[in-house]
Scaffold this motif. Sequence first.
Motif, mmCIF file in Angstrom:
data_model
loop_
_atom_site.group_PDB
_atom_site.id
_atom_site.type_symbol
_atom_site.label_atom_id
_atom_site.label_comp_id
_atom_site.label_asym_id
_atom_site.label_seq_id
_atom_site.Cartn_x
_atom_site.Cartn_y
_atom_site.Cartn_z
ATOM 1 N N ASP A 41 0.806 -1.218 0.000
ATOM 2 C CA ASP A 41 0.000 0.000 0.000
ATOM 3 C C ASP A 41 0.831 1.256 0.000
ATOM 4 O O ASP A 41 0.307 2.348 0.234
ATOM 5 C CB ASP A 41 -0.971 0.046 1.188
ATOM 6 C CG ASP A 41 -1.953 -1.101 1.161
ATOM 7 O OD1 ASP A 41 -2.356 -1.580 2.204
ATOM 8 O OD2 ASP A 41 -2.338 -1.529 0.002
ATOM 9 N N VAL A 58 0.887 -5.253 -13.200
ATOM 10 C CA VAL A 58 0.253 -4.737 -11.989
ATOM 11 C C VAL A 58 -0.543 -5.873 -11.374
ATOM 12 O O VAL A 58 -1.496 -6.381 -11.994
ATOM 13 C CB VAL A 58 -0.658 -3.529 -12.293
ATOM 14 C CG1 VAL A 58 -1.293 -3.033 -11.013
ATOM 15 C CG2 VAL A 58 0.139 -2.432 -12.966
ATOM 16 N N SER A 59 -0.154 -6.295 -10.168
ATOM 17 C CA SER A 59 -0.828 -7.432 -9.533
ATOM 18 C C SER A 59 -2.142 -7.001 -8.886
ATOM 19 O O SER A 59 -3.080 -7.773 -8.781
ATOM 20 C CB SER A 59 0.087 -8.060 -8.479
ATOM 21 O OG SER A 59 1.270 -8.551 -9.095
ATOM 22 N N GLY A 60 -2.214 -5.733 -8.464
ATOM 23 C CA GLY A 60 -3.445 -5.274 -7.836
ATOM 24 C C GLY A 60 -4.334 -4.548 -8.809
ATOM 25 O O GLY A 60 -4.218 -4.699 -10.034
ATOM 26 N N ASN A 61 -5.215 -3.775 -8.269
ATOM 27 C CA ASN A 61 -6.127 -2.991 -9.119
ATOM 28 C C ASN A 61 -5.384 -1.789 -9.678
ATOM 29 O O ASN A 61 -4.522 -1.211 -9.038
ATOM 30 C CB ASN A 61 -7.334 -2.517 -8.317
ATOM 31 C CG ASN A 61 -8.177 -3.696 -7.836
ATOM 32 O OD1 ASN A 61 -8.208 -4.741 -8.482
ATOM 33 N ND2 ASN A 61 -8.839 -3.529 -6.690
ATOM 34 N N LEU A 62 -5.790 -1.396 -10.867
ATOM 35 C CA LEU A 62 -5.206 -0.245 -11.531
ATOM 36 C C LEU A 62 -6.260 0.843 -11.619
ATOM 37 O O LEU A 62 -7.304 0.642 -12.242
ATOM 38 C CB LEU A 62 -4.703 -0.593 -12.941
ATOM 39 C CG LEU A 62 -4.131 0.570 -13.765
ATOM 40 C CD1 LEU A 62 -2.881 1.138 -13.081
ATOM 41 C CD2 LEU A 62 -3.810 0.106 -15.188
ATOM 42 N N THR A 63 -5.985 1.951 -10.967
ATOM 43 C CA THR A 63 -6.935 3.068 -10.990
ATOM 44 C C THR A 63 -6.273 4.245 -11.688
ATOM 45 O O THR A 63 -5.189 4.663 -11.304
ATOM 46 C CB THR A 63 -7.338 3.473 -9.563
ATOM 47 O OG1 THR A 63 -7.942 2.342 -8.915
ATOM 48 C CG2 THR A 63 -8.332 4.642 -9.597
ATOM 49 N N SER A 65 -7.053 8.145 -12.706
ATOM 50 C CA SER A 65 -7.989 9.212 -12.333
ATOM 51 C C SER A 65 -7.944 10.397 -13.291
ATOM 52 O O SER A 65 -8.494 11.448 -12.978
ATOM 53 C CB SER A 65 -7.681 9.687 -10.896
ATOM 54 O OG SER A 65 -7.813 8.617 -9.983
ATOM 55 N N ASP A 80 -13.159 -9.501 -18.633
ATOM 56 C CA ASP A 80 -14.503 -9.266 -18.112
ATOM 57 C C ASP A 80 -15.524 -9.377 -19.257
ATOM 58 O O ASP A 80 -15.270 -8.920 -20.361
ATOM 59 C CB ASP A 80 -14.575 -7.888 -17.458
ATOM 60 C CG ASP A 80 -15.793 -7.750 -16.543
ATOM 61 O OD1 ASP A 80 -15.900 -6.705 -15.912
ATOM 62 O OD2 ASP A 80 -16.624 -8.686 -16.493
ATOM 63 N N SER A 87 -20.017 4.855 -16.003
ATOM 64 C CA SER A 87 -20.013 4.241 -14.655
ATOM 65 C C SER A 87 -20.119 5.296 -13.550
ATOM 66 O O SER A 87 -20.533 4.986 -12.447
ATOM 67 C CB SER A 87 -18.734 3.417 -14.469
ATOM 68 O OG SER A 87 -17.593 4.274 -14.518
#
Length: 896
Positions: A41, A58-63, A65, A80, A87
Motif C-alpha cells: 500500500d 500490476v498485480s493489484g487494481n489499476l486506478t 484518475s 470481463d 459508470s
Amino acid sequence: MPTPNIVQGQIAIDPYNGILYYKDTSNSLVNTSLNWSQPNDSLIQTEDSVQINSDISVSGNLTISGNTTTLNTETLTVEDNIIILNSGLIGSPPSGLNAGVEVNRGSETNVLIRWNESIDKWQFTNDGTNYYDIGSVETASIDDLADVVLSDSSDGDYLRYNGSTWVNDEINLGADTVGNYVESLVSGTGVTLSNNSGEGSSPTISIGQDVSSSANVIFNTVTANFVGNITGNVSSISTHDIDELADVVITSAQNGEILEFDGTNWVNSIRPSLEPMGFESPNDSSLDFTSASREFSIQPTGTSFTVWVAGKRFIKTSTETIQIPNTSALYYIYYNSSGTLSQKNTFFNLENEAPVAYVYWNQSDNIDHIFADERHGITMDWATHEYLHRTRGAAIANGFGANAYTISGDGSLDEHAKIDIANGTFFDEDLEINIAHSTTPAIHSHQQILQGGAEIPMLYRTNTHFRKDAATKFPMKQGSARVTYNEYSAGVWSTPDIDNNKFGVTFIVATNDLHSPIQGIMGQNQYTDQGSAEAAKWEDLDLSDFPLVEWRPLYKIVYQTANAYVNTPHARITAVIDMRLAYVAAGTVPTTPVSDHGSMTGLSDDDHTQYLTTARHDAHDHTVALSTASINDLSDVTISMVNDGDFLRWNGATWINDAVNLGIDTDGNYVESISAGNNIVLSNDIGLGSIAPEIAVSATPNFDSVSTSTLFVDSIEIDPTGANSTDQVLRFDGNKFIPGLASTVAALSDLTDVSSATPSSGDFLYWSGSEWTPAVPPTGIPIISSATPSSPVLGQLWFDSNSARTFIYYDLQWIEIGTAAPPVTTVTKYTEIIGNGSSSYSIVHNLNTRDLVIEVYDNSTYETIISTITRPTLDSITVSFSAPVSTDAYSVVIIG
C-alpha cells in the motif's frame, strides 16, 4: 538497458538493474540504485511524466484518475464479459446523454452503435448521420416491412401482391382467385332462369316441364324449326370449353400459345418461332429529323410505343433522340440489344438490331437529303427479314401508272417535258408504303405533288457526296442551256449540259423517303441517239453506299435536249419505259450471322434489369434483417391453427389467418349452388370449389306442353318410335316431324327451294330468282364431243374426245389452246361522251384488251384534256379528273 535519453523533469527506470535515472539542475544525467521492495500500500509518486520502456505488470487494481486514457496497442484483450459505460453516472440520466461504441475510419466518416437516451432505443449508423433502430420483430407491425404498404385497412382485407409490394385489398373473384367460378347465368332460347342476381344467389334453370327419368321422349305437339344436324349428342360442343375435351390438357395457358399433340393429348405450348424483332405497332410512334441540330427523334403518338430487340421487349414512354456526325454519309438508326437508340454507317445487323430509319446527310448543303422510315413489325422474324432483303428487296403492289405525257412533242411547250405519276403502293419487306398525290403534302407522310406535272427531285453524285435538287415540274435537271447529266471523268463527278440534240435518261424510283418518296436518279451518260438511251441500264448506275434494295425503279424516261426547243427545260420526252415489272436483283447485307455465342457482342451488358446484381443488391436498404423471423413474430399478426389455403385477413385490429368466405370476403357475383329445373340434369355442382358444373338436358325430356314459336335444337339424336332401322330419319310432313325412310327426303325436289319440274339428261340447276330450276347448259359451258360443235359463241370451249385436244372459239374460228391465235389485223374504235357533274367515269368498251390508245378531248375547243386513266378490266376503263366535268363536256376515244 541502454542509457536513456531524457530531459529535465523526466525519470527513467531500469527494472532489471534497479536503477533510476533523472536530470539534475545542471542538466546532468544522474542514476541511483533503488530497492524495489516497497511496503504494501505504499505509493511511488512523481509530479512529472513517467516513461516505462518495457513490460509492466500490476498485480493489484489499476486506478487511473485522469480525464483521458489512451491505449496505443494493436490488440486489446478484456477478460470481463461486461463493459460498463457511464459508470460515474448517478441518478436519472439526462435525455441527451447517449452512450455507445464509435469506430474510427480514418479519412472516412466514423460509424457507431449507441444507446439513444432520448427515445430509449439502441441505434446504429452506417454513415455517421442517419441512425436506424435496432428493433425486435416482436414489437414491429406488418406495415413496418419494406415491401408492405397498408392503406385504410378494412375488416376482411387480405394482403395481395401487386407486382412490387404487398397491399391490403378485398379478394376479387377471377382477378385474385384461381379455379373456375360462375359470375352470372344468361338464359338462352327455351331456357328459363330464376334467382339469378346478387352475390351468393342460387339460380334455377328450367326447360319444358318436370319429367321423371323413366319418361318417354314425346315431340308430337312441338312446333319447332330445327337448326343444325338432327344427329349427334344432346349437348352442343359450342357450349363447352376446349379443355373439357377428353384429349385436351390445358395448363396455365398464356397469350399466344398453341395446341400441340404430345403423343397422348393435345397440350398448350409456346409457339415455335425465331426471336421477335421490331415494333409492335409502327403507328404508335412518329419520326422526325431536325437539320439545324442533325438530331433524329422518335416519340410516342400516345402514351408509349413498344419495340422488340432480339427477343427483349422495351416500352418507350418519352421522346428519344440521337445526333448524327456532321459528315456527308448514309446513317442507319436502330435500337441495339440493350434498347438504346444508336446510329452507324453500315447496314443493320438484322439479328440483333431493330431498324428505325436511315438518313443521308449532306454536309455541304447542311440538310438531310434522304430520311426513310424503317420501322418493321414483329410478325416477320429477323431471319425472314434478312432473306427477303437479300433476295427480293422492295416490291410493287399496285399503281404508279405514268400518264399526262406525250412522246411526240416538238419541245415548244412545257407539257412536252412533263409527266404525271399515279398513286401507288410498294412493300419494303413487311412495310406497306402508300404514296399519294397531294397539292399540299403533309410532312413525313409519303405524300407528294404528282399531278399537273409531277414535282420529282433529282438525285445525283458530286465529288464527296450525293446531292438532291429541289423538285421542279420536269423529271430532269436543268443546266445553263440544256438538260444536264451526271458525268464521271478522271475521278471527278460533275453535271455538265448534254450536247445539243443529244439524249439523256432519268430513272424514276419509288422510295421509302418521308420527304419525297418519288425521286429521279440522273443518268450518268449522254447518248447520240434514242436507241442508245433506251438501252441504258439501271444496274450500270454507280450508286455506291445507297440502300437500293429499299427502292423500286418505276420508269426510265428518255428525253432529247436541244437549243431549238423553246420550252423551259429545252427538252422533250421521247420515250417512257415501264420498269415496274422488271426484275431488280436485291443487294447484300454486309454482315455474317453470328454462329458462336462467345462471338456475340454486348455479353457484358446489363440487359435483364429484373434480376438482382451486386449493384442493385447494395442499393437496397438492409437496416432491418428479417430473414430469421416468421410472419407470426410481427406484433399485428396473430396466427392460430393455420390450415392449407388460409389467407391473412384484417379483422379491424390485427391480421389473422382465415379461409375466404364467398360473398363476405369477396367482391363480384358468384353462384353458390345451382338447382335443376325442368328437363335439366346437373353434375359437379355440389361442394366448395366445384369445377365446371355440367348442365345437361335430361336424357328423356318431355316437351309435350312447351309453347314457344321456335325451339332450336342443335345436334339431338332421335330414336324413331317403333323402328330401329339406320335408314330412317326425322322428316317434316308439313305439320310435324315424324320418323320416315331416308328415301322420302333423298330427292332434290323435296327441298323447298328446288323446282319439282322433271329434269332431262345433261340439265343443270340454275337460280331463277325464286327457286333452283332444271335447264339445259348455256353455250358458254364446255362441250365434249367428237364432232365440231355447231352455232358456237365467242369464248366457247370444246374438248375433242377423239384427239383429246381442247379448243376455244375466237375470231370466228376454233383455235387450239396452247397455240397462237392468228393475228387480228382489225383496229376497233370506241367513243363515248361524258360529263354529268362527276369527276370520275367508268366506261365499258368491250374491246377485250388493255392494249389501248386513249384520248380525252374538250367537245368545244377540241383540246386534249389531261386525266388519270386506269384499266381495271379487259372491257372497261376508269377516267378521273381533278375537277367535276360539266354536262357532255368531254369525249373519250378508245382505240384497241
